[in-house]
Design an enzyme around this catalytic site. Structure first.
Site, PDB file in Angstrom:
ATOM      1  N   CYS A   2      29.474 -27.677 -62.625  1.00 35.60           N
ATOM      2  CA  CYS A   2      29.255 -28.870 -61.997  1.00 35.60           C
ATOM      3  C   CYS A   2      29.206 -28.439 -60.497  1.00 35.60           C
ATOM      4  O   CYS A   2      29.001 -27.231 -60.024  1.00 35.60           O
ATOM      5  CB  CYS A   2      30.941 -29.308 -62.099  1.00 35.60           C
ATOM      6  SG  CYS A   2      31.440 -29.563 -63.847  1.00 35.60           S
ATOM      7  N   ARG A  28      23.241 -28.723 -60.568  1.00 33.14           N
ATOM      8  CA  ARG A  28      24.121 -28.151 -61.293  1.00 33.14           C
ATOM      9  C   ARG A  28      24.944 -28.841 -62.502  1.00 33.14           C
ATOM     10  O   ARG A  28      25.578 -28.266 -63.318  1.00 33.14           O
ATOM     11  CB  ARG A  28      25.161 -27.834 -60.406  1.00 33.14           C
ATOM     12  CG  ARG A  28      24.939 -27.012 -59.112  1.00 33.14           C
ATOM     13  CD  ARG A  28      25.863 -26.652 -58.399  1.00 33.14           C
ATOM     14  NE  ARG A  28      26.866 -25.903 -58.860  1.00 33.14           N
ATOM     15  CZ  ARG A  28      27.107 -24.412 -58.793  1.00 33.14           C
ATOM     16  NH1 ARG A  28      25.927 -24.040 -58.316  1.00 33.14           N
ATOM     17  NH2 ARG A  28      27.936 -23.750 -59.444  1.00 33.14           N
ATOM     18  N   TRP A  78      28.947 -31.473 -65.147  1.00 35.70           N
ATOM     19  CA  TRP A  78      28.214 -31.086 -66.447  1.00 35.70           C
ATOM     20  C   TRP A  78      29.528 -30.774 -67.579  1.00 35.70           C
ATOM     21  O   TRP A  78      30.204 -29.856 -67.320  1.00 35.70           O
ATOM     22  CB  TRP A  78      27.563 -29.478 -66.064  1.00 35.70           C
ATOM     23  CG  TRP A  78      26.727 -28.834 -67.336  1.00 35.70           C
ATOM     24  CD1 TRP A  78      25.239 -29.446 -67.652  1.00 35.70           C
ATOM     25  CD2 TRP A  78      27.233 -28.156 -68.116  1.00 35.70           C
ATOM     26  NE1 TRP A  78      25.240 -28.779 -68.718  1.00 35.70           N
ATOM     27  CE2 TRP A  78      26.156 -27.896 -69.324  1.00 35.70           C
ATOM     28  CE3 TRP A  78      28.283 -27.470 -68.553  1.00 35.70           C
ATOM     29  CZ2 TRP A  78      26.166 -27.092 -70.281  1.00 35.70           C
ATOM     30  CZ3 TRP A  78      28.450 -26.575 -69.453  1.00 35.70           C
ATOM     31  CH2 TRP A  78      27.512 -26.134 -70.594  1.00 35.70           C
ATOM     32  N   ASN A 104      34.970 -27.421 -60.890  1.00 33.75           N
ATOM     33  CA  ASN A 104      33.843 -26.736 -61.635  1.00 33.75           C
ATOM     34  C   ASN A 104      34.635 -25.611 -62.323  1.00 33.75           C
ATOM     35  O   ASN A 104      35.011 -24.555 -61.760  1.00 33.75           O
ATOM     36  CB  ASN A 104      32.899 -26.381 -60.500  1.00 33.75           C
ATOM     37  CG  ASN A 104      31.867 -25.468 -61.267  1.00 33.75           C
ATOM     38  OD1 ASN A 104      31.586 -25.444 -62.271  1.00 33.75           O
ATOM     39  ND2 ASN A 104      31.384 -24.749 -60.261  1.00 33.75           N
ATOM     40  N   GLY A 105      34.521 -25.565 -63.719  1.00 32.08           N
ATOM     41  CA  GLY A 105      34.883 -24.465 -64.562  1.00 32.08           C
ATOM     42  C   GLY A 105      35.764 -24.883 -65.612  1.00 32.08           C
ATOM     43  O   GLY A 105      35.336 -26.125 -66.042  1.00 32.08           O
ATOM     44  N   GLU A 491       9.041 -15.701 -72.324  1.00 37.38           N
ATOM     45  CA  GLU A 491       9.416 -16.597 -70.931  1.00 37.38           C
ATOM     46  C   GLU A 491       8.519 -18.095 -71.154  1.00 37.38           C
ATOM     47  O   GLU A 491       9.000 -19.318 -70.973  1.00 37.38           O
ATOM     48  CB  GLU A 491       8.971 -15.955 -69.823  1.00 37.38           C
ATOM     49  CG  GLU A 491       8.960 -16.874 -68.589  1.00 37.38           C
ATOM     50  CD  GLU A 491      10.443 -17.404 -68.163  1.00 37.38           C
ATOM     51  OE1 GLU A 491      11.380 -17.189 -68.873  1.00 37.38           O
ATOM     52  OE2 GLU A 491      10.517 -18.410 -67.163  1.00 37.38           O
ATOM     53  N   LYS A 495      10.284 -21.449 -71.325  1.00 37.87           N
ATOM     54  CA  LYS A 495       9.815 -22.810 -70.169  1.00 37.87           C
ATOM     55  C   LYS A 495       9.609 -23.947 -70.896  1.00 37.87           C
ATOM     56  O   LYS A 495      10.016 -25.180 -70.444  1.00 37.87           O
ATOM     57  CB  LYS A 495       8.714 -22.560 -69.339  1.00 37.87           C
ATOM     58  CG  LYS A 495       8.749 -21.337 -68.319  1.00 37.87           C
ATOM     59  CD  LYS A 495       9.704 -21.854 -67.197  1.00 37.87           C
ATOM     60  CE  LYS A 495      11.149 -21.742 -67.323  1.00 37.87           C
ATOM     61  NZ  LYS A 495      11.663 -20.459 -66.976  1.00 37.87           N
ATOM     62  N   GLU A 498      12.576 -25.553 -72.961  1.00 38.65           N
ATOM     63  CA  GLU A 498      13.745 -26.122 -71.771  1.00 38.65           C
ATOM     64  C   GLU A 498      13.338 -27.550 -71.325  1.00 38.65           C
ATOM     65  O   GLU A 498      14.267 -28.332 -71.075  1.00 38.65           O
ATOM     66  CB  GLU A 498      14.295 -25.197 -71.117  1.00 38.65           C
ATOM     67  CG  GLU A 498      13.567 -24.730 -69.929  1.00 38.65           C
ATOM     68  CD  GLU A 498      14.342 -23.988 -68.903  1.00 38.65           C
ATOM     69  OE1 GLU A 498      15.484 -23.913 -68.773  1.00 38.65           O
ATOM     70  OE2 GLU A 498      13.542 -22.966 -68.464  1.00 38.65           O
ATOM     71  N   HIS A 514       4.516 -10.258 -90.104  1.00 40.58           N
ATOM     72  CA  HIS A 514       5.739 -10.042 -90.764  1.00 40.58           C
ATOM     73  C   HIS A 514       6.609 -11.282 -90.989  1.00 40.58           C
ATOM     74  O   HIS A 514       7.788 -11.363 -91.157  1.00 40.58           O
ATOM     75  CB  HIS A 514       6.594  -9.244 -89.901  1.00 40.58           C
ATOM     76  CG  HIS A 514       5.930  -7.771 -89.950  1.00 40.58           C
ATOM     77  ND1 HIS A 514       5.755  -6.668 -90.869  1.00 40.58           N
ATOM     78  CD2 HIS A 514       5.351  -6.944 -88.804  1.00 40.58           C
ATOM     79  CE1 HIS A 514       4.973  -5.992 -90.738  1.00 40.58           C
ATOM     80  NE2 HIS A 514       4.925  -5.866 -89.645  1.00 40.58           N
ATOM     81  N   LYS A 611      21.546 -25.714 -63.861  1.00 36.06           N
ATOM     82  CA  LYS A 611      20.700 -24.704 -63.282  1.00 36.06           C
ATOM     83  C   LYS A 611      21.566 -23.317 -63.215  1.00 36.06           C
ATOM     84  O   LYS A 611      21.065 -22.195 -63.321  1.00 36.06           O
ATOM     85  CB  LYS A 611      20.650 -25.141 -61.514  1.00 36.06           C
ATOM     86  CG  LYS A 611      19.997 -23.959 -60.877  1.00 36.06           C
ATOM     87  CD  LYS A 611      18.499 -23.977 -61.284  1.00 36.06           C
ATOM     88  CE  LYS A 611      17.756 -22.741 -60.568  1.00 36.06           C
ATOM     89  NZ  LYS A 611      16.541 -22.241 -61.059  1.00 36.06           N
TER      90      LYS A 611
HETATM   91  C1  AGP Z   1      15.791 -20.776 -66.702  1.00 36.30           C
HETATM   92  O1  AGP Z   1      14.569 -21.493 -66.771  1.00 36.30           O
HETATM   93  C2  AGP Z   1      16.759 -21.222 -67.237  1.00 36.30           C
HETATM   94  N1  AGP Z   1      17.298 -22.413 -66.691  1.00 36.30           N
HETATM   95  C3  AGP Z   1      17.930 -20.234 -67.592  1.00 36.30           C
HETATM   96  O2  AGP Z   1      17.791 -19.320 -68.586  1.00 36.30           O
HETATM   97  C4  AGP Z   1      18.328 -18.983 -66.449  1.00 36.30           C
HETATM   98  O3  AGP Z   1      17.320 -18.253 -66.157  1.00 36.30           O
HETATM   99  C5  AGP Z   1      19.812 -18.472 -66.600  1.00 36.30           C
HETATM  100  O4  AGP Z   1      20.658 -19.207 -66.905  1.00 36.30           O
HETATM  101  C6  AGP Z   1      20.299 -17.232 -65.862  1.00 36.30           C
HETATM  102  O5  AGP Z   1      20.368 -17.781 -64.586  1.00 36.30           O
HETATM  103  P1  AGP Z   1      20.387 -16.994 -63.173  1.00 36.30           P
HETATM  104  O6  AGP Z   1      19.212 -16.302 -62.933  1.00 36.30           O
HETATM  105  O7  AGP Z   1      21.193 -17.662 -62.250  1.00 36.30           O
HETATM  106  O8  AGP Z   1      21.597 -15.824 -63.762  1.00 36.30           O
END
Ligand code: AGP
Length: 616
Positions: A2, A28, A78, A104-105, A491, A495, A498, A514, A611
């Site tokens: 959050c 966030r 969040w 937050n937490g 990656e 991308k 997500e 396989h 994020k």
């Molecule tokens: C990346 O596109 C993601 N949203 C996520 O996987 C991110 O890379 C991951 O949560 C790690 O975050 P950080 O680099 O802030 O540790």
């Protein structure tokens, strides 16, 4: 996950600043939003499920009644405990309405505290763990003689979990108090006002000298006042850190989305990451501090990388670089797995944490575990002043500037640059890499800015947009690559899923036969990353096998023969295989962006994501 903000201004209205701060922090979490302010000493709360616009509508309905308030806290959520409803939105107040809290937490023992509240006949209005803490602070206010800072300190002694909180109390002596145990919280105070936020980005419009709270700190803020005490109530001194980011870095600068802006910043990010660190003459990398000296690096016997998500993929590329250029064995783990197994770490293991935010709970825990097992710790991190930077023995700062898009792009490229620099330094320190070889590689890295610019021209971007529009309705996507580009396949798939919610899988191309080959048909698009390296001919065979089964293939890379046998292609400038991941990832980022755009997705705020993952 959050975002929390607070402002205590000297005789000036604070509501607009709170809402602006929440907008900066919305990345966030964006399940609900709310503010709590003091109006003539009375707490007034406005909160709503949904995004900031919902809060703005609520505030508009007040018809200016709160325009003059000068003290307040705010929250963008969040959801962890309880669905995203109005009742579960923050701030939460104690049962007598004397304090308001944003959090937050996670309060892990909230059930236990809830049971005690039930015995005291204190009614609960939400399903959150946060409300429980609000009541607890309310209870402690009595014993603390009405002093909010002391009440917060006492209440937190009962709490197990991790949190960053801001608390407000009214009456004749308004108080704003903040505390952290885990998630980040930064504060600033000047004679004009005091501010707090989960991220320095939300503070830089007000102040540049920022105090980052440490675990267990309880701080009281007011204009010109910032008093920090530890868990035991004793005063502690916290130095401020000067944050040089400019406020423009936190806006979209004419791009439709932060993600697109950040993709286009990548040539500059590479240049910034190299600035002052490359010595072509000596064929070496200059990194400050004893940690990076020859003597120190010669003692490294193994590298243990821990990270999450995109940062983990950067770690997988780093493994190829460190093993290939420095001859040091490397293990890479999901931080969330590493922290709960019983790793056997040989003497001389260097723990390397990689993180954009420097606040990812699992990565921090993995580094702490490695430290407790006697490892030295290095971090590649983007956020100055973050927990990871403060806790690590040494840091290679990514210098990517603030990354706001939830889908990480420029931080990933900056991580690859950092990994290359570190691998070269390690290779040179251990005399594994010759001056000439290092100089050639670093020279090519210096030209990367120009090569990335060639991938971001209107022509290339339009081509990728058209590709994305043609393939956006595919049943699913397979991303294949080998060697150092295998993590780029992972990656590319991450991308895409997500931000577009299309199913996508990254696979090592050699594994295709396989299992995954069974999925191939004309509705399954395969994206193959094909670099001109030692396994190029094998990747080419994969392409042929997919096409023989009617599957469409998009080829990204510089291997001409692979490009020629594919249905569609994006040509990437020819590069040394060591550096090819930095360029190959860019078309994949653009592809994901344009598939998501064509599907009408909320690119900067994909559903269910946040994020910065500061909870487990
Ligand atoms: C990346 O596109 C993601 N949203 C996520 O996987 C991110 O890379 C991951 O949560 C790690 O975050 P950080 O680099 O802030 O540790």
């Amino acid at each position: 996950m959050c975002g929390i903000v607070g402002a205590f201004l000297r005789g000036k209205p604070c509501l607009a600043a709170l809402v602006r701060g929440l907008r900066v922090l919305e990345y966030r979490g964006y399940d609900s939003v709310g503010v709590g302010v003091l109006q003539a000493g009375e707490l007034v709360v406005r909160r709503k499920a949904g995004r900031i616009e919902e809060l703005e509508r609520l505030l508009a309905a007040d018809a200016g009644a709160l325009d003059e308030v000068s003290v307040g806290i705010g929250h963008s959520r969040w959801a962890t405990h309880g669905p995203p409803t109005d009742e579960n939105a923050h701030p939460h107040c104690d049962w007598r309405g004397r304090i308001a809290l944003v959090h937050n937490g996670i309060i892990e023992n909230y059930q236990e505290l809830r049971a005690e509240l039930a015995l005291r006949k204190i009614p609960l209005r939400s399903q959150t763990d946060t409300e429980v803490l609000a009541h607890w602070i309310g209870i402690e206010l009595e014993g603390a003689g009405g002093d909010l800072a002391e009440a917060v300190r006492r209440a937190l002694l009962r709490v197990r979990g991790y949190y960053a909180i801001a608390v407000l109390s009214g009456g004749e002596r308004p108080q704003m108090v903040a505390s952290r145990e885990g998630p980040p919280l930064c504060l600033a105070s000047t004679p004009e006002g005091a501010w707090l936020a989960s991220d320095p980005l939300a503070l830089i419009e007000h102040a540049r000298d920022i105090v980052f709270l440490e675990d267990g700190d309880v701080a009281e803020l007011a204009p010109g006042k910032l008093v920090v005490r530890g868990r035991d109530g004793a005063l502690v001194a916290r130095e401020s850190v000067h944050v040089a980011w400019n406020a423009e870095a936190a806006d979209r600068g004419g791009f439709a989305h932060f993600m697109l802006k950040e993709i286009h910043e990548q040539p500059d990010v590479v240049a910034r990451g190299l600035f002052g660190r490359v010595d072509l003459e000596r064929g070496d990398v200059t990194l400050p501090g004893e940690f990076f000296s020859d003597a120190s690096l010669k003692q490294v016997t193994r590298v243990q990388i821990s990270a999450c998500g995109t940062a983990l993929h950067a770690g997988l590329v780093a493994r190829y670089l460190i093993e290939g250029l420095a001859g040091v064995p490397v293990d890479v783990d999901f931080a969330s797995e590493f922290r709960y197994r019983q790793p056997v770490l040989v003497p001389g293991t260097l723990a390397l944490g990689i993180s954009q935010s420097g606040e990812t709970a699992d990565t921090l825990a993995a580094l702490r575990l490695a430290r407790s097992l006697g490892c030295r710790q290095l971090s590649f991190c983007n956020a100055v002043g973050s927990t990871m930077v403060r806790e690590s023995e040494a840091t290679l700062l990514l210098e990517a500037g603030p990354e706001i898009g939830v889908a990480s792009t420029k931080a990933f490229v900056a991580m690859l640059v950092a990994a290359t620099l570190f691998a070269v330094r390690l290779g040179r320190a251990r005399a594994r890499l010759t001056r000439a070889a290092a100089s050639e590689l670093l020279g090519e890295l210096g030209r990367m800015r120009m090569n990335l610019e060639r991938l971001l021209t209107r022509e290339v971007v339009d081509k990728i947009r058209a590709l994305a529009e043609r393939h956006k309705d595919a049943r699913g996507f397979l991303f294949l690559a080998r060697g150092i580009n295998y993590p780029i396949a992972l990656e590319g798939a991450l991308k895409l899923k997500e931000i577009s919610y299309k199913h996508a899988e990254g696979y090592a191309a050699g594994e295709m036969k396989h299992g995954p080959i069974a999925m191939i048909d004309r509705d399954m698009t395969t994206v193959v990353i094909a670099s001109r390296d030692s396994v190029a001919s094998k990747v080419r065979s994969n392409i042929e096998q997919i096409r023989a089964r009617g599957g469409p293939v998009i080829c990204v890379g510089d291997d001409e023969e692979s490009l020629a046998v594919s249905d569609e292609r994006v040509v990437v400038p020819g590069l040394s295989p060591w550096l090819s991941p930095i360029a190959n990832v860019v078309p994949l980022q653009l592809f994901a962006y344009h598939v998501a755009l064509a599907r009408g997705c909320d690119i900067d705020k994909p559903r269910n994501l946040a994020k910065s993952v500061t909870v487990e």
